[in-house]
Design an enzyme around this catalytic site. Structure first.
Site, PDB file in Angstrom:
ATOM      1  CG  ASP A  29      -0.301   0.099   2.531  1.00 62.59           C
ATOM      2  OD1 ASP A  29       0.951   0.071   2.590  1.00 62.59           O
ATOM      3  OD2 ASP A  29      -1.025   0.185   3.549  1.00 62.59           O
ATOM      4  CG  ASP A  33       3.457  -3.025   6.759  1.00 61.08           C
ATOM      5  OD1 ASP A  33       4.434  -3.757   6.975  1.00 61.08           O
ATOM      6  OD2 ASP A  33       2.833  -3.025   5.676  1.00 61.08           O
ATOM      7  CG  ASP A 102       8.235   8.662  19.732  1.00 53.21           C
ATOM      8  OD1 ASP A 102       8.324   9.591  20.556  1.00 53.21           O
ATOM      9  OD2 ASP A 102       8.867   8.637  18.662  1.00 53.21           O
ATOM     10  CG  ASP A 202       7.285  14.561  20.458  1.00 56.46           C
ATOM     11  OD1 ASP A 202       8.216  14.542  19.639  1.00 56.46           O
ATOM     12  OD2 ASP A 202       6.305  15.325  20.374  1.00 56.46           O
ATOM     13  CD  GLU A 256      11.874  16.081  20.347  1.00 52.58           C
ATOM     14  OE1 GLU A 256      12.240  16.363  19.193  1.00 52.58           O
ATOM     15  OE2 GLU A 256      10.677  15.888  20.658  1.00 52.58           O
ATOM     16  CG  HIS A 328      11.619  11.553  13.690  1.00 56.39           C
ATOM     17  ND1 HIS A 328      12.369  11.437  14.838  1.00 56.39           N
ATOM     18  CD2 HIS A 328      10.486  12.211  14.038  1.00 56.39           C
ATOM     19  CE1 HIS A 328      11.717  11.988  15.838  1.00 56.39           C
ATOM     20  NE2 HIS A 328      10.581  12.471  15.388  1.00 56.39           N
ATOM     21  CG  ASP A 329      11.510  15.746  14.278  1.00 56.46           C
ATOM     22  OD1 ASP A 329      10.655  15.576  13.392  1.00 56.46           O
ATOM     23  OD2 ASP A 329      11.261  15.645  15.498  1.00 56.46           O
TER      24      ASP A 329
END
Length: 587
Positions: A29, A33, A102, A202, A256, A328-329
């Site tokens: 898709d 996943d 997370d 986070d 974080e 990822h940031d």
């Protein structure tokens, strides 16, 4: 007490960060996943990592790629279901790899039941978020969202403003409400009961806001930040979280914390602070920003060294460092701090050498071990990151149709956009880099035919195999617990330092003079040009032997070094058996 006297697992670990949406797609898709990750667990085991930090897989409308959570106790259908998650946990644990989840509790999704009931003012839920009544034409204060624009949106149903420090679909929870805190703590216990090994938290230093929500300094980089970063009750809240949920030191709790100083960090970590294991600080990845991240310039190596050395020394006795250069940031480290053209491979190895030979816990972001680079984003349509889209839309008049105007901001977007880290993991040279059989949710970096797992594993000189050696080196207590000393701080291209650790015959740290000392010398050339370096007279080289290098270099060091472009060398005293091999099955 010495750091060596408290050898918990996370100090001696290498953590691998998985951004599941972009890691591996099992059902075609176009979205990564949990089953795709399960299928690749042996890859992580082969790399030798000790833990996986999994970015959010909770139920979410995906306004911010999963950081807008609508149900903390459910897996989003895009990733699978709870049975898939449990299989992943078991597959990791069967290989002695721990699982870190997370934790996103500064805000929820606006689709979360709590917010839906809060906007309807149902019972105790009415006060779960920051609501302010007033004119729909005038926000309660001048605070700015991290993603650009006002930090307030007006809700027609409640006829009040709500606070969102990020996207308007991410309303901030009101942590002054004890019921909110207990909801969060209960949810954390629920996940710990399911066998996870810790949390990455986070923006945890943004959960407390100044009472009365006053205006912020309009001349500050982010208006209002002085009222919501390291707010007045944040240590009360984090300390309560540790006391109520995280009292087991074996549970990794990494916060974080954008905007923290070394002194701030000391208040969050360790037994003398709030009790977190470590924090992610941002100083070394933001020091060259001007007014905001899109104004980033060329990083100065002397300043970069100064910052990292400050953190190495500052938390040497009063905390613990996290070690990272991308996530990822953040953009890809090879493009940000290295050289992603001719010297991509060499600079990727060098940067990995840095993060694995400093004191602290290394975090490897997916694809870093391949030397993955930033990607080209030729038009606005190529972007998925809400922060980047907001920047583009604010910077140009007609972002969807005016290609010329997009060209004016394209350089900044390609340099700093979060989407750089979110392009699919590059597994093979097949279509879509082997990430999916369908159309990927975000475009694949065009260099996947050259940079991919299949090619790297077949090449003994690849970045991947170099990373396996780096992970193995972390079995030396010297590189985990040794003292740090920076050499040649003002050199424009050389980053050199020593690590030292005194031992008695049992391998325990000792302070008596005359006790054998383990030593490391690390020399890194951050430049496309060769460099020469002479060791200071007080740095001993006797007994040192080459442990790892990204080029052919002498087996023993002299006092003068001639280094090629992006050359990295690690010299160590021989292992006398005092250091314990903590990962015999992996290394």
């Amino acid at each position: 007490m010495s750091r060596r006297d408290d050898p918990v697992w996370w100090k001696e670990a290498v953590v691998y960060q998985v951004y599941p949406k972009s890691f591996a797609d099992s059902d075609g898709d176009g979205v990564g996943d949990l089953q795709g990750l399960i299928d690749r667990v042996d890859y992580l085991d082969d790399l030798g990592v000790d833990a996986v930090w999994l970015n959010p897989v909770y139920e979410s409308p995906q306004a911010d790629n999963g950081y807008d959570i609508s149900d903390y106790r459910a897996i989003d259908d895009a990733y699978g279901d709870m049975d898939d998650w449990e299989r992943l946990r078991d597959e990791l644990h069967d290989r002695d790899i721990r699982l870190i989840m997370d934790l996103v509790v500064n805000h929820t999704s606006d689709e979360h039941e709590w917010f839906q009931r809060s906007r309807r003012e149902e019972g105790e839920y009415a006060d779960y978020y920051h609501w302010v009544e007033g004119s729909p034409d005038e926000p309660p204060n001048n605070w700015q969202s991290v993603f650009g624009g006002p930090a307030w949106s007006y809700d027609d149903e409640r006829e009040a403003w709500y606070l969102h420090l990020f996207d308007e679909r991410q309303p901030d929870l009101d942590w002054t409400n004890p019921a909110v805190r207990e909801e969060v703590f209960d949810m954390m216990r629920w996940w710990l009961d399911r066998g996870i090994d810790g949390f990455r938290m986070d923006v945890i230093n943004m959960i407390s806001k100044t009472e009365g929500l006053p205006d912020g300094d309009p001349d500050a980089g982010l208006t209002g930040a002085e009222h919501f970063m390291n707010g007045p009750r944040v240590h009360e809240y984090v300390g309560e979280m540790v006391d109520e949920v995280l009292d087991d030191e074996e549970v990794l709790a990494v916060g974080e914390t954008p905007g923290v100083s070394v002194e701030d960090a000391k208040q969050y970590v360790g037994p003398d602070g709030d009790g977190l294991s470590m924090v992610f600080q941002f100083e070394h990845v933001t020091f060259d920003h001007d007014e905001h991240k899109w104004d980033a310039g060329d990083p100065s190596l002397p300043e970069f060294k100064r910052i990292l050395a400050k953190w190495q020394r500052g938390l040497a006795d009063d905390g613990w460092n996290s070690l990272y250069l991308n996530n990822h940031d953040q953009p890809r480290m090879v493009s940000r701090f290295g050289s992603d053209g001719e010297y991509r491979r060499e600079s990727a190895k060098l940067l990995g050498t840095l993060t694995h030979t400093l004191g602290g816990t290394p975090f490897v972001y997916q694809g870093e071990e391949l030397g993955m680079t930033n990607a080209p984003f030729e038009s606005r349509e190529d972007l998925r990151d809400v922060e980047a889209l907001n920047y583009v839309d604010a910077a140009i008049a007609d972002p969807e149709t005016d290609a010329e105007e997009y060209a004016d901001v394209r350089e900044a977007v390609e340099a700093m956009c979060r989407d750089n880290a979110r392009t699919p993991m590059q597994w093979t040279d097949e279509e879509h880099a082997g990430f999916t059989d369908g159309d990927p949710w975000i475009g694949v970096n065009p260099n996947y035919a050259e940079v991919n797992v299949e090619r790297a594993r077949a090449d003994p000189d690849s970045v991947f195999h170099y990373y396996r050696e780096l992970v193995a080196l972390r079995d030396r207590d010297l590189l985990v617990y040794g003292d740090f000393e920076l050499l040649a701080p003002d050199h424009p291209s050389l980053f050199a330092y020593t690590r030292t650790l005194e031992r008695d015959g049992t391998g325990r740290e000792a302070g008596d003079s005359g006790v054998p000392t383990e030593r490391a010398l690390v020399v890194l050339n951050f430049d496309d040009e060769p460099a020469t370096f002479d060791l200071p007279d007080d740095v001993a080289v006797d007994g040192l032997e080459l442990a790892l290098a990204n080029d052919d270099v002498p087996e023993v060091p002299g006092r003068s070094f001639d280094l090629g472009p992006w050359e990295a060398r690690v010299y160590l005293t021989p292992d006398d058996g005092a250091a314990t091999d903590r990962h015999p099955d992996q290394h």
